[in-house]
Motif scaffolding. Structure first.
Motif, PDB file in Angstrom:
ATOM      1  N   GLY A 160     116.382  24.353 -14.060  1.00 51.60           N
ATOM      2  CA  GLY A 160     117.270  25.273 -13.474  1.00 51.60           C
ATOM      3  C   GLY A 160     116.788  26.112 -12.282  1.00 51.60           C
ATOM      4  O   GLY A 160     117.909  27.026 -11.682  1.00 51.60           O
ATOM      5  N   LEU A 161     115.714  26.068 -11.891  1.00 56.07           N
ATOM      6  CA  LEU A 161     115.282  26.824 -11.082  1.00 56.07           C
ATOM      7  C   LEU A 161     115.509  26.503  -9.540  1.00 56.07           C
ATOM      8  O   LEU A 161     115.913  25.298  -9.689  1.00 56.07           O
ATOM      9  CB  LEU A 161     113.578  26.781 -11.113  1.00 56.07           C
ATOM     10  N   GLU A 162     115.271  27.429  -8.556  1.00 54.97           N
ATOM     11  CA  GLU A 162     115.782  26.723  -7.233  1.00 54.97           C
ATOM     12  C   GLU A 162     114.612  26.013  -6.907  1.00 54.97           C
ATOM     13  O   GLU A 162     113.470  26.268  -7.108  1.00 54.97           O
ATOM     14  CB  GLU A 162     115.892  28.044  -6.340  1.00 54.97           C
ATOM     15  N   ILE A 163     114.977  24.886  -6.262  1.00 55.00           N
ATOM     16  CA  ILE A 163     114.046  24.039  -5.507  1.00 55.00           C
ATOM     17  C   ILE A 163     114.037  24.032  -4.198  1.00 55.00           C
ATOM     18  O   ILE A 163     114.963  23.963  -3.521  1.00 55.00           O
ATOM     19  CB  ILE A 163     114.316  22.391  -6.136  1.00 55.00           C
ATOM     20  N   GLU A 164     112.761  24.219  -3.450  1.00 53.77           N
ATOM     21  CA  GLU A 164     112.666  24.266  -2.067  1.00 53.77           C
ATOM     22  C   GLU A 164     111.659  23.208  -1.767  1.00 53.77           C
ATOM     23  O   GLU A 164     110.589  23.117  -2.212  1.00 53.77           O
ATOM     24  CB  GLU A 164     111.876  25.870  -1.822  1.00 53.77           C
ATOM     25  N   ALA A 165     112.227  22.097  -0.870  1.00 50.57           N
ATOM     26  CA  ALA A 165     111.648  21.103  -0.724  1.00 50.57           C
ATOM     27  C   ALA A 165     111.366  21.006   0.996  1.00 50.57           C
ATOM     28  O   ALA A 165     112.250  21.107   1.598  1.00 50.57           O
ATOM     29  CB  ALA A 165     112.220  19.712  -1.272  1.00 50.57           C
ATOM     30  N   PHE A 166     110.166  20.367   1.175  1.00 49.09           N
ATOM     31  CA  PHE A 166     110.018  20.045   2.573  1.00 49.09           C
ATOM     32  C   PHE A 166     110.742  18.847   3.166  1.00 49.09           C
ATOM     33  O   PHE A 166     110.932  17.805   2.401  1.00 49.09           O
ATOM     34  CB  PHE A 166     108.450  19.647   2.668  1.00 49.09           C
ATOM     35  N   ILE A 167     111.360  18.930   4.074  1.00 50.78           N
ATOM     36  CA  ILE A 167     112.269  17.831   4.785  1.00 50.78           C
ATOM     37  C   ILE A 167     111.530  17.448   6.093  1.00 50.78           C
ATOM     38  O   ILE A 167     112.154  16.573   6.649  1.00 50.78           O
ATOM     39  CB  ILE A 167     113.538  18.123   4.909  1.00 50.78           C
ATOM     40  N   HIS A 168     110.972  18.227   6.827  1.00 56.26           N
ATOM     41  CA  HIS A 168     110.322  17.792   8.216  1.00 56.26           C
ATOM     42  C   HIS A 168     108.906  18.392   8.462  1.00 56.26           C
ATOM     43  O   HIS A 168     108.820  19.751   7.968  1.00 56.26           O
ATOM     44  CB  HIS A 168     111.424  18.323   9.159  1.00 56.26           C
ATOM     45  N   GLY A 169     108.312  17.510   8.993  1.00 53.93           N
ATOM     46  CA  GLY A 169     106.968  18.342   9.677  1.00 53.93           C
ATOM     47  C   GLY A 169     105.719  17.310   9.022  1.00 53.93           C
ATOM     48  O   GLY A 169     105.680  16.230   8.313  1.00 53.93           O
ATOM     49  N   ALA A 170     104.471  18.196   9.271  1.00 50.67           N
ATOM     50  CA  ALA A 170     103.195  17.473   9.088  1.00 50.67           C
ATOM     51  C   ALA A 170     103.001  17.447   7.363  1.00 50.67           C
ATOM     52  O   ALA A 170     103.597  18.223   6.784  1.00 50.67           O
ATOM     53  CB  ALA A 170     102.026  18.420   9.592  1.00 50.67           C
ATOM     54  N   MET A 171     102.213  16.299   7.072  1.00 50.69           N
ATOM     55  CA  MET A 171     102.068  16.174   5.671  1.00 50.69           C
ATOM     56  C   MET A 171     100.556  16.196   5.386  1.00 50.69           C
ATOM     57  O   MET A 171      99.686  15.442   5.985  1.00 50.69           O
ATOM     58  CB  MET A 171     102.649  14.658   5.152  1.00 50.69           C
ATOM     59  N   CYS A 172      99.999  16.982   4.027  1.00 49.89           N
ATOM     60  CA  CYS A 172      98.692  16.715   3.732  1.00 49.89           C
ATOM     61  C   CYS A 172      98.510  15.705   3.002  1.00 49.89           C
ATOM     62  O   CYS A 172      99.383  15.000   2.224  1.00 49.89           O
ATOM     63  CB  CYS A 172      98.465  17.901   2.913  1.00 49.89           C
ATOM     64  N   TYR A 173      97.218  15.115   2.986  1.00 45.91           N
ATOM     65  CA  TYR A 173      96.875  13.675   2.231  1.00 45.91           C
ATOM     66  C   TYR A 173      96.588  14.074   0.880  1.00 45.91           C
ATOM     67  O   TYR A 173      97.111  13.487  -0.171  1.00 45.91           O
ATOM     68  CB  TYR A 173      95.658  13.240   2.899  1.00 45.91           C
ATOM     69  N   CYS A 174      96.122  15.398   0.581  1.00 49.27           N
ATOM     70  CA  CYS A 174      95.636  15.855  -0.717  1.00 49.27           C
ATOM     71  C   CYS A 174      96.938  16.568  -1.485  1.00 49.27           C
ATOM     72  O   CYS A 174      97.704  17.176  -0.547  1.00 49.27           O
ATOM     73  CB  CYS A 174      94.503  16.766  -0.603  1.00 49.27           C
ATOM     74  N   TYR A 175      96.913  16.394  -2.572  1.00 45.62           N
ATOM     75  CA  TYR A 175      98.141  17.322  -3.122  1.00 45.62           C
ATOM     76  C   TYR A 175      97.589  18.854  -2.852  1.00 45.62           C
ATOM     77  O   TYR A 175      96.347  19.243  -2.990  1.00 45.62           O
ATOM     78  CB  TYR A 175      98.096  17.193  -4.833  1.00 45.62           C
ATOM     79  N   SER A 176      98.663  19.354  -2.258  1.00 47.17           N
ATOM     80  CA  SER A 176      98.289  20.758  -1.696  1.00 47.17           C
ATOM     81  C   SER A 176      98.027  21.756  -2.900  1.00 47.17           C
ATOM     82  O   SER A 176      98.298  21.935  -4.069  1.00 47.17           O
ATOM     83  CB  SER A 176      99.727  21.756  -1.271  1.00 47.17           C
TER      84      SER A 176
END
Length: 759
Positions: A160-176
């Protein structure tokens, strides 16, 4: 139909121009950093005064501001945290995005009215960690970018938490949050906002002795999901986040404007045409697509991990360089969104009648205020004119308003000083701003507590554990193994002369699941007085649910095992949610950089591992609290990745193409699970390909070895050796060296950050 509130469009800002560009282009919220504690240390960022002005400006428009305090803080830095945050929280800051658990605790206690958002740097991949953070006061999470849309949907449903998700831009290869590559090689830590991006450099990959050509196997293409807005919306994502605080204001404004256009278009289609038809007819114009993909994009784009687990087509193998921006496109964006400040139209009505108080009403939409002043006098020589009054009233200057219409009722023979007309206007503008802030939910008193509140506990169901033998000054040795031959070697060595020294053993969870009986036989034949623990994977995802249940039941039912070594918030959350309290110890990647983080974790962990990135003196500031251990030998995990170097440069050898491979596949030679990543300086980084969890672990080219530093630590902490790629003979030799105060048998090694630390 998904009936959730309209998704928020969240834009980045690296400076004031980028902020105003994002707001003018239609962002519902902006995330930014002050001059401290932000994960983009090389961005221009904001002074305190600028940031307070931005908060007020955004709130007048009904927009929100999120402050990034998403780095790990050293103990010495906490002294300045309250003063840094106070003016922003007092100004009504909407939320703080955090990585450090100590910072989370600090803000929860000292600024209880401020919302807490968990950064993607926390590496949240499942509902276990999210639920745990929810009990600590977090209202929103930014999950790992590696999650699929299905996983995000499940995460939302479960918490039930708010989810903030990236939709555009650079991507890291490693899990942040799990990348130490830049830190260990050059001292520039991604956990401190100073990543040097070694993932964008060329490498070759050696598979089964065959070397690939030099390419860019760690450089992900940029993400662009504008064509998937319907699916992302219906998945229940609360906030659509654009990456790019280091990029130009034209990028921020341009990307924000286009996503604003298509988010609004989809909601309009859905309202007028219904869900099914709206999704079917939703399209992105070719001209808009071209514009979006010409803004600071690496060669080509892809849609992230939303619809795939990994793949060669996600990588910029040939070049990680950014494509050129079309100047005509940039000029158009500057003209539309950066040239002029956004102003709210207001209607003004003024009354200047002789013998009556001067009055002014300003109205913005349905909100209006009226102010009055001194009585208007009869003019003796030069009466004030309507033109004089209009000129003074419309001088709105730096305010957020512009006069859309002005109605003036003035006597022909009245006199009123221009200075007092200006003051009347200033009062009206100030009152209208306060009314608008109130209408937008701001202006309430903010609770700020400067007094120390370290004894306060977070809400939620917590299980307190205590270190076995707590209070005893005697310290011992700790060993971690991932193979049966390594376990055999450790069992043999610990059974010959080390029985009276407290020893703890960590056994890889995958090994336990695959070789349970053999592991139990070997563990039962040796002495580990400090306990045996199952080491959970670095990353846990929804697909690991059955694996975790199986592993938990084995550990719970066995008298041999004391508990778990947890390496992530998800691992800790999973164990904490079980009915029976089983002890947990935190690994180095479950970051504890300060005493506030220690206090946050003390009721959940019976001990922790000192982090790799603090220098020795900084680590010692964390002693005398929760029992701890220190890695004195081992390969440092530099990257934990969802993408697979084997699949990128050769082929996937897991025929099931999923996060679980068949038992017959697991029995094949483990040597084929190992690759080598070779850089331009001919350094070789071993890569463990874990098909059970569909991830890669990239280790440092040389092991960490602190054999020259042991004397300063023996009486303080338990000394730990991590065995990953070592043969049984190497394991035995290393244990003998540790026990006998001899130099570890390594010709090449690193002492990591023992002396240098990170900025």
């Amino acid at each position: 139909m998904n009936n959730h509130i309209k998704a928020e469009l969240l834009a980045p800002a690296g400076n004031a121009e980028g902020f105003y560009g994002a707001i003018h282009a239609g962002a519902d919220a902006v995330y930014l950093a002050g001059n401290k504690f932000g994960a983009r240390a090389y961005a221009e960022n904001f002074t305190a005064e600028e940031l307070v002005r931005c908060i007020r400006y955004a709130h007048l428009l009904g927009r929100k501001i999120y402050l990034t305090v998403n780095t790990l803080l050293k103990e010495s830095e906490f002294a300045g945290l309250y003063e840094y945050l106070y003016p922003f929280c007092e100004a009504g800051l909407d939320a703080v995005i955090v990585q450090d658990l100590g910072v989370l605790k600090f803000i929860r206690e000292h600024f209880p009215d401020c919302k807490l958002h968990a950064s993607t740097q926390m590496t949240l991949c499942g509902s276990w960690g999210a639920s745990l953070l929810q009990s600590m006061g977090v209202s929103r999470i930014v999950p790992a970018r590696e999650l699929s849309l299905k996983e995000l949907t499940v995460l939302k449903q479960n918490t039930g938490l708010e989810i903030e998700a990236f939709i555009h831009g650079a991507m890291c290869y490693c899990y942040s949050g799990q990348c130490l590559f830049s830190s260990i090689l050059g001292g520039r830590s991604g956990n401190r906002g100073r990543c040097a991006q070694p993932c964008r450099l060329p490498y070759s990959v050696i598979t089964d002795g065959v070397k690939s050509k030099n390419c860019y196997p760690l450089s992900l293409k940029d993400m662009c999901t504008i064509e998937h807005i319907p699916r992302l919306t219906e998945a229940g994502i609360d906030s659509f986040k654009i990456e790019g605080r280091m990029k130009r204001p034209e990028y921020t404004a341009g990307a924000t404007a286009l996503y604003r256009k298509y988010i609004d278009r989809y909601y309009e289609l859905r309202e007028n045409r219904g869900l099914e038809e709206a999704a079917e007819i939703y399209r992105v114009k070719k001209t808009d697509w071209k514009c979006l993909t010409s803004l600071y994009i690496r060669s080509s784009v892809q849609d992230g991990y939303y619809f795939k687990h990994n793949g060669r087509d996600m990588i910029t193998l040939d070049s990680p360089a950014y494509s050129g921006n079309e100047e005509a496109v940039l000029a158009g964006i500057r003209e539309r969104h950066l040239a002029e400040a956004l102003k709210l139209p207001v209607r003004m009505k003024a009354v200047f009648q002789t013998g009556r108080p001067a009055a002014l009403t300003i109205q913005r939409a349905e909100v209006s205020v009226s102010v009055s002043s001194d009585v208007v006098q009869r003019a003796e020589r030069h009466p004030v004119t309507e033109e004089n009054i209009r000129k003074q009233l419309t001088r709105l200057g730096d305010s957020i308003f512009r006069a859309e219409s002005v109605e003036i009722d003035v006597s022909g023979d009245c006199f009123y000083p221009l200075k007092q007309i200006n003051e009347l206007r200033r009062r009206a503008v100030a009152e209208l701003e306060e009314r608008l802030l109130s209408e937008n939910g701001y202006g309430k008193a903010v609770t700020c507590r400067k007094a120390e509140l370290s004894e306060n506990k977070a809400p939620g169901n917590r299980k307190g554990f205590r270190h076995p033998g707590e209070g005893s000054p005697e310290k011992g040795f700790v060993f971690a193994v991932r193979t049966i031959p390594q376990l055999e070697a450790v069992a043999e060595e610990t059974g010959s002369g080390m029985q009276n020294i407290p020893v703890r053993l960590y056994v890889d969870g995958d090994l336990l699941v695959q070789e349970w009986e053999t592991v139990c036989r070997l563990c039962g034949s040796a002495s580990f007085s400090g306990g045996i623990y199952a080491a959970l994977p670095y990353i846990l995802r929804e697909s690991d649910r059955s694996y975790l249940t199986q592993l938990y039941e084995k550990v719970q039912e066995s008298s041999l095992f004391r508990g778990f070594l947890v390496r992530s918030m998800d691992g800790l959350g999973f164990v904490m949610q079980r009915e029976k309290a089983i002890p947990c110890r935190g690994d180095a990647g479950l970051y504890v950089w300060n005493r506030s983080a220690l206090r946050e974790m003390e009721d959940m962990l019976e001990g922790f591992c000192l982090p790799y990135e603090l220098r020795a003196s900084e680590q010692k500031a964390l002693l005398n609290g929760l029992p701890c251990e220190k890695v004195v030998y081992g390969r440092i995990p530099m990257m934990i990745t969802a993408n697979c170097l084997l699949k990128t440069t050769d082929r996937c050898r897991n025929h099931t193409e999923g996060p679980r491979r068949a038992a017959s596949e697991r029995q094949r030679s483990k040597s084929s699970d190992r690759l080598v990543l070779k850089d331009r300086l001919d350094k070789e980084f071993p890569v463990l390909v874990n098909c059970d969890h569909c991830m890669n672990i990239i280790y440092n080219s040389v092991p960490l070895s602190l054999h020259r530093e042991l004397s300063g630590w023996r009486e303080c902490v338990d000394l730990r050796m991590d065995f990953t790629l070592e043969s049984p003979e190497e394991v035995k030799h290393l244990i003998t060296s540790l026990r006998s105060n001899m130099a570890f048998p390594e010709s090449e090694y690193t002492t990591g950050h023992e002396k240098r630390g990170v900025e």
